[in-house]
Design a protein around this motif. Structure first.
Motif, short mmCIF file in Angstrom:
data_model
loop_
_atom_site.label_atom_id
_atom_site.label_comp_id
_atom_site.label_asym_id
_atom_site.label_seq_id
_atom_site.Cartn_x
_atom_site.Cartn_y
_atom_site.Cartn_z
N PRO A 65 -119.17 -99.08 -12.43
CA PRO A 65 -119.82 -100.38 -12.24
C PRO A 65 -119.06 -101.34 -11.33
N LEU A 66 -117.76 -101.17 -11.16
CA LEU A 66 -116.97 -102.16 -10.43
C LEU A 66 -117.43 -102.36 -8.98
N PRO A 67 -117.65 -101.31 -8.18
CA PRO A 67 -118.12 -101.54 -6.81
C PRO A 67 -119.48 -102.22 -6.74
N LEU A 68 -120.38 -101.87 -7.66
CA LEU A 68 -121.70 -102.51 -7.65
C LEU A 68 -121.58 -104.00 -7.99
N MET A 69 -120.71 -104.34 -8.92
CA MET A 69 -120.51 -105.75 -9.26
C MET A 69 -119.93 -106.51 -8.07
N ALA A 70 -118.97 -105.89 -7.38
CA ALA A 70 -118.41 -106.54 -6.19
C ALA A 70 -119.46 -106.70 -5.10
N LEU A 71 -120.34 -105.72 -4.97
CA LEU A 71 -121.41 -105.80 -3.98
C LEU A 71 -122.37 -106.95 -4.30
N PHE A 72 -122.75 -107.09 -5.56
CA PHE A 72 -123.64 -108.18 -5.95
C PHE A 72 -123.00 -109.54 -5.70
N ALA A 73 -121.72 -109.68 -6.06
CA ALA A 73 -121.03 -110.96 -5.83
C ALA A 73 -120.94 -111.26 -4.34
N LEU B 118 -125.35 -108.48 -11.72
CA LEU B 118 -123.92 -108.72 -11.93
C LEU B 118 -123.64 -109.05 -13.39
N ALA B 119 -124.47 -109.90 -13.98
CA ALA B 119 -124.28 -110.27 -15.39
C ALA B 119 -124.46 -109.06 -16.30
N LEU C 187 -128.35 -119.11 -10.65
CA LEU C 187 -127.01 -118.97 -11.22
C LEU C 187 -127.00 -119.35 -12.70
N ALA C 188 -127.68 -120.44 -13.03
CA ALA C 188 -127.75 -120.86 -14.43
C ALA C 188 -128.49 -119.82 -15.27
N GLY C 189 -129.57 -119.26 -14.72
CA GLY C 189 -130.33 -118.25 -15.45
C GLY C 189 -129.51 -117.00 -15.71
N ALA C 190 -128.76 -116.54 -14.70
CA ALA C 190 -127.94 -115.35 -14.87
C ALA C 190 -126.79 -115.61 -15.85
N THR C 191 -126.24 -116.81 -15.80
CA THR C 191 -125.18 -117.16 -16.74
C THR C 191 -125.70 -117.15 -18.17
N LEU C 192 -126.90 -117.70 -18.36
CA LEU C 192 -127.51 -117.68 -19.69
C LEU C 192 -127.75 -116.25 -20.15
N LEU D 289 -126.01 -113.61 -19.33
CA LEU D 289 -124.71 -113.04 -19.71
C LEU D 289 -124.29 -113.52 -21.10
N VAL D 290 -124.50 -114.80 -21.37
CA VAL D 290 -124.14 -115.34 -22.68
C VAL D 290 -124.94 -114.66 -23.78
N VAL D 291 -126.25 -114.50 -23.55
CA VAL D 291 -127.09 -113.85 -24.55
C VAL D 291 -126.63 -112.40 -24.79
N LEU D 292 -126.32 -111.69 -23.72
CA LEU D 292 -125.89 -110.29 -23.85
C LEU D 292 -124.57 -110.17 -24.59
N LEU D 293 -123.72 -111.18 -24.47
CA LEU D 293 -122.39 -111.10 -25.08
C LEU D 293 -122.34 -111.68 -26.49
N ILE D 294 -123.44 -112.24 -26.98
CA ILE D 294 -123.42 -112.80 -28.34
C ILE D 294 -123.06 -111.73 -29.38
N PRO D 295 -123.67 -110.53 -29.35
CA PRO D 295 -123.26 -109.52 -30.34
C PRO D 295 -121.78 -109.13 -30.20
#
Length: 616
Positions: A160-168, A190-191, A240-245, A247-253
């Motif tokens: 996943p690391l190269p794909l995340m860098a590509l998205f950023a 990315l999120a 950006l706000a939507g993607a951040t939200l 990420l937060v939802v995905l990380l709640i568990p």
């Protein structure tokens, strides 16, 4: 930079990737996917966690609670979740593969995905030519730091690391030309991948976040990138706000699982982290196992004593030259840019030169942050104390596996530039090909090996010894236990001769006293105090500690036995060979209001003949 007919371009990456896989996983493939290229300890713990997800898919276990440390619930919080590896493992097990065969097949797939994702990052992110992308992707997927960490199976999850860098990169560099929907999709990807790393191997999630933060700080220091980033953020604040939200939802568990354990444990102490910080020379150390340079490193036997795989951070001569040259180029470009003279400089990839320089400098800074400098100075102490989550990281040197991505970019850029220069210097292209082949040869060496089928048979032997009527069980050694040695706190209680007999590598290479070695290295490395202690350690860890958890998952019954990077408060039942194991069990169960009769206390004899053959 072109190679032959364009219709064959698609074939080159596949051929190079296949060759790399055959070299990287040669023992596994040649053994019919039986041999596990890892040590006999930690890799079986990973197999246990993968098998836990297979049990979850089959409905035999709750996802939060692998079947260890009974009756504690939420025991997954004491280790990485490994969900990104656990679900593919369950699919492979459903296809009829054995526990370790499925793990081996997945490791090969992960290596191929690491090559493919890095190739996409270089090709789509920097518009590099096909051969240059192949050179960089080969190092990222098959480079020595990743190969040396085969002993820690979960660290192979780098795809996943190269794909995340590509998205950023696409968001920050191209955001002004993209629609809001396109940017939201990029940031959501990315999120999602960041969440995937958190629920698989959290080290990479934290390290990538640190690297992204360093890159953003570098952007803020240069006028052009700073203005570009500000304009992109103003235009796409809602995506950006939507993607951040998201990420937060995905990380709640994840937060619900880990935060109580982190709060109860208080995190790691700095003394646990300090021994695992690399020295500057470790960036060139490849260990005696490396085929190309092992002969050279064997000339430093005292250094080879601390040959922990996580400190084999070297990449060989060819890659080091590419990397150092790229850091120099990026530094000069950044300096000229600050003075207002950088806009006219010609880079290897004109449209994205600044992004490439920032990416490379970020990698160099990450390397510097993790180093232990003279006088034991290190900037990592600040990160350890200040940044959330980093207080739980012990093996800091694993950051090098993330830095391999900027290093792959450096190799690709250098390959592109040298090949283009070869149009005017006919000798340069053959020389470049020779250097790349030599660099590839530097990336392989010896590995730990054991039979996966025999390891699974060992676990089944324990599993079959558990009576069908048992609700839970605790496995101990038979009566002929080997008592644990008392802790050594002073030299007067230390048997130097026995210590050297139990550690022949120390006897051969160490020039100080045995006590000095024990204080500096032996205690932290859990070195044997005498031959009996060595025998006891093998019996405890290889026969019991790493076997019982997998046996529990195979039959779907919880075990009081358990091991992990963290343990529940008050747990002292990890020593199955302790003479007072039954007393400890009674005390542990009483803590949770349970009687001894609720757990089957099983004395299962395991001998050295039960262990799979191991080698290197």
């Amino acid at each position: 930079m072109r190679l032959g007919h364009r219709r064959f371009d698609w074939l080159l990456p596949w051929v190079i990737c296949l060759i790399g896989i055959l070299i990287y996983h040669r023992y596994t493939i040649l053994s019919g996917f039986d041999l596990v290229q890892a040590d006999f300890g930690d890799s079986r713990f990973i197999a246990f966690l993968l098998e836990h997800w297979n049990d979850v898919v089959q409905g035999r276990a709750r996802w939060q609670s692998p079947l260890i440390f009974y009756p504690v619930q939420g025991t997954l919080a004491y280790s990485d979740m490994l969900l990104g590896m656990g679900l593919p493992h369950a699919v492979l097990r459903r296809a009829g593969l054995g526990v370790f065969t499925a793990m081996n097949v997945q490791l090969i797939l992960l290596t191929g995905l690491a090559f493919a994702s890095c190739h996409a990052f270089l090709r789509r992110g920097f518009q590099l030519s096909l051969p240059a992308c192949c050179a960089g992707a080969y190092f990222f997927a098959f480079g020595w730091p990743r190969f040396a960490e085969l002993v820690h199976v979960q660290l192979q999850f780098t795809a996943p690391l190269p794909l995340m860098a590509l998205f950023a990169l696409q968001f920050l560099r191209d955001g002004l030309t993209l629609s809001r929907l396109h940017c939201f999709l990029i940031l959501s990807g990315l999120a999602g991948l960041e969440a995937l790393l958190f629920i698989t191997t959290s080290y990479y999630a934290l390290f990538f976040g640190l690297g992204l933060g360093v890159a953003i700080l570098l952007c803020l220091m240069a006028p052009g990138p700073r203005l570009q980033m500000a304009a992109v953020l103003r235009r796409h604040v809602l995506p950006l706000a939507g993607a951040t939200l998201l990420l937060v939802v995905l990380l709640i568990p994840v937060a619900q699982l880990y935060l109580p354990v982190m709060h109860a444990s208080g995190g790691r102490q700095w003394r646990e982290v300090n021994p695992f910080l690399p020295h500057p020379t470790d960036l060139f150390w490849m260990g005696t196992e490396n085929y190309a340079w092992g002969w050279l490193f064997s000339r430093f036997p005292a250094r080879a004593l601390a040959n922990w795989p996580g400190l084999r951070l070297g990449t060989g001569l060819a890659v080091s030259v590419f990397w150092i040259a790229a850091i120099g180029w990026a530094t000069c470009l950044a300096w000229d840019s600050r003075g207002g003279r950088g806009a006219g400089r010609r880079g290897a990839v004109p449209a994205t030169t600044g992004a490439a320089a920032i990416f490379i400098l970020s990698g160099a800074i990450l390397q510097f942050l993790m180093l232990k400098l003279p006088l034991h100075l290190t900037l990592w102490r600040i990160i350890f104390e200040v940044l959330p989550g980093f207080g739980g990281i012990r093996a800091v040197s694993r950051l090098q596996l993330v830095v391999m991505l900027p290093m792959a970019l450096a190799i690709a850029l250098g390959t592109e530039w040298l090949w283009d220069e070869g149009r005017h210097r006919l000798w340069l292209r053959p020389a470049l090909a020779a250097v790349l082949l030599f660099g590839a040869a530097e990336q392989t060496g010896a590995v730990y090996l054991y039979s996966g089928r025999q390891a699974e048979a060992l676990a089944w032997r324990v599993a079959n010894a558990v009576p069908s009527g048992c609700r839970a069980f605790y496995v101990v050694a038979p009566a002929e236990v080997i008592p644990a040695a008392p802790p050594i706190v002073s030299e007067k209680n230390f048997d130097a001769r026995a210590y050297l007999q139990a550690n022949p590598d120390v006897a051969r290479a160490w020039h100080g006293t045995a006590w000095q070695h024990y204080v500096l290295f032996g205690r932290a490395e859990h070195r044997y105090l005498d031959p009996a202690a060595a025998q006891r350690y093998d019996a405890l860890h290889f026969f019991y500690a790493y076997t019982v958890p997998l046996a529990a998952e195979l039959i779907g019954k919880p075990a009081v036995n358990g091991l992990s990077g963290w343990e529940p408060p008050g747990y002292d039942l990890g020593d199955s060979l302790a003479p007072d194991a039954s007393t400890r069990l009674h005390r542990w169960l009483a803590r949770y209001g349970l009687s001894v009769g609720s757990v089957c206390n099983l004395a299962i004899p395991l001998t050295r003949s039960d262990l799979p053959e191991r080698g290197r």
